[in-house]
Design a protein around this motif. Structure first.
Motif, PDB file in Angstrom:
ATOM      1  N   LEU A  47       0.867  -1.176   0.000  1.00 17.55           N
ATOM      2  CA  LEU A  47       0.000   0.000   0.000  1.00 17.55           C
ATOM      3  C   LEU A  47       0.901   1.221   0.000  1.00 17.55           C
ATOM      4  O   LEU A  47       1.642   1.446   0.950  1.00 17.55           O
ATOM      5  CB  LEU A  47      -0.889  -0.017   1.248  1.00 17.55           C
ATOM      6  N   ASP A  48       0.864   1.994  -1.095  1.00 17.40           N
ATOM      7  CA  ASP A  48       1.737   3.172  -1.155  1.00 17.40           C
ATOM      8  C   ASP A  48       0.976   4.438  -0.764  1.00 17.40           C
ATOM      9  O   ASP A  48      -0.195   4.393  -0.378  1.00 17.40           O
ATOM     10  CB  ASP A  48       2.422   3.301  -2.519  1.00 17.40           C
ATOM     11  N   SER A  49       1.646   5.574  -0.852  1.00 16.85           N
ATOM     12  CA  SER A  49       1.056   6.840  -0.415  1.00 16.85           C
ATOM     13  C   SER A  49      -0.184   7.217  -1.223  1.00 16.85           C
ATOM     14  O   SER A  49      -1.106   7.838  -0.685  1.00 16.85           O
ATOM     15  CB  SER A  49       2.089   7.969  -0.474  1.00 16.85           C
ATOM     16  N   ALA A  50      -0.260   6.829  -2.472  1.00 15.08           N
ATOM     17  CA  ALA A  50      -1.448   7.124  -3.275  1.00 15.08           C
ATOM     18  C   ALA A  50      -2.662   6.376  -2.709  1.00 15.08           C
ATOM     19  O   ALA A  50      -3.762   6.926  -2.613  1.00 15.08           O
ATOM     20  CB  ALA A  50      -1.218   6.752  -4.735  1.00 15.08           C
ATOM     21  N   GLY A  51      -2.469   5.139  -2.314  1.00 11.86           N
ATOM     22  CA  GLY A  51      -3.543   4.369  -1.694  1.00 11.86           C
ATOM     23  C   GLY A  51      -3.918   4.913  -0.335  1.00 11.86           C
ATOM     24  O   GLY A  51      -5.100   4.967   0.022  1.00 11.86           O
ATOM     25  N   ILE A  52      -2.916   5.333   0.436  1.00 12.18           N
ATOM     26  CA  ILE A  52      -3.168   5.951   1.744  1.00 12.18           C
ATOM     27  C   ILE A  52      -4.026   7.199   1.570  1.00 12.18           C
ATOM     28  O   ILE A  52      -4.968   7.432   2.330  1.00 12.18           O
ATOM     29  CB  ILE A  52      -1.834   6.305   2.446  1.00 12.18           C
ATOM     30  N   ASN A  53      -3.726   8.008   0.557  1.00  9.53           N
ATOM     31  CA  ASN A  53      -4.504   9.226   0.307  1.00  9.53           C
ATOM     32  C   ASN A  53      -5.970   8.909   0.001  1.00  9.53           C
ATOM     33  O   ASN A  53      -6.865   9.641   0.432  1.00  9.53           O
ATOM     34  CB  ASN A  53      -3.887  10.042  -0.822  1.00  9.53           C
ATOM     35  N   VAL A  54      -6.219   7.843  -0.737  1.00  7.09           N
ATOM     36  CA  VAL A  54      -7.605   7.436  -1.019  1.00  7.09           C
ATOM     37  C   VAL A  54      -8.312   7.086   0.288  1.00  7.09           C
ATOM     38  O   VAL A  54      -9.459   7.481   0.512  1.00  7.09           O
ATOM     39  CB  VAL A  54      -7.644   6.241  -2.003  1.00  7.09           C
TER      40      VAL A  54
END
Length: 111
Positions: free
Chosen positions: A59-66
């Protein structure tokens, strides 16, 4: 860019709780699909949605932002593998996360 494999399956737990199960990796190549599936599942649920990330290996930062964008309406279930990214990102401070250590981690809204 070829999207990283990710399977998103909406459903319900035996107790009727709405669940979106994610299996694979969540990164910037597939966050549009993740966000769309999360929004669609939330449209069908009057209350809280459980997002099951136990099948996610990354889980990268783009997924965390979602996840942050929907923090008020979701609860997470994750494996200890994702604990470092969820803790260091601050996600556990705003969303209840089950499965990291013991029963529940985080200070997010409780049902």
């Amino acid at each position: 860019m070829t999207p990283t494999p990710l399977t998103l399956t909406p459903g319900r737990d035996p107790d009727g709780t709405a669940v979106l199960k994610a299996v694979g990796e969540i990164d910037m190549s597939n966050t549009d699909a993740f966000s769309a599936a999360l929004s669609a599942a939330l449209d069908d649920v009057p209350g809280r949605l459980v997002v099951d990330l136990t099948g996610c290996e990354y889980l990268d930062s783009a997924g965390i932002n979602v996840l942050f964008a929907h923090a008020g309406r979701i609860e997470l279930v994750a494996s200890p593998l994702l604990a470092p990214v969820m803790t260091f990102s601050g996600l556990t401070a705003v969303i209840t996360v089950r499965g990291l250590e013991g029963d529940a981690v985080g200070r997010g809204p409780h049902p």
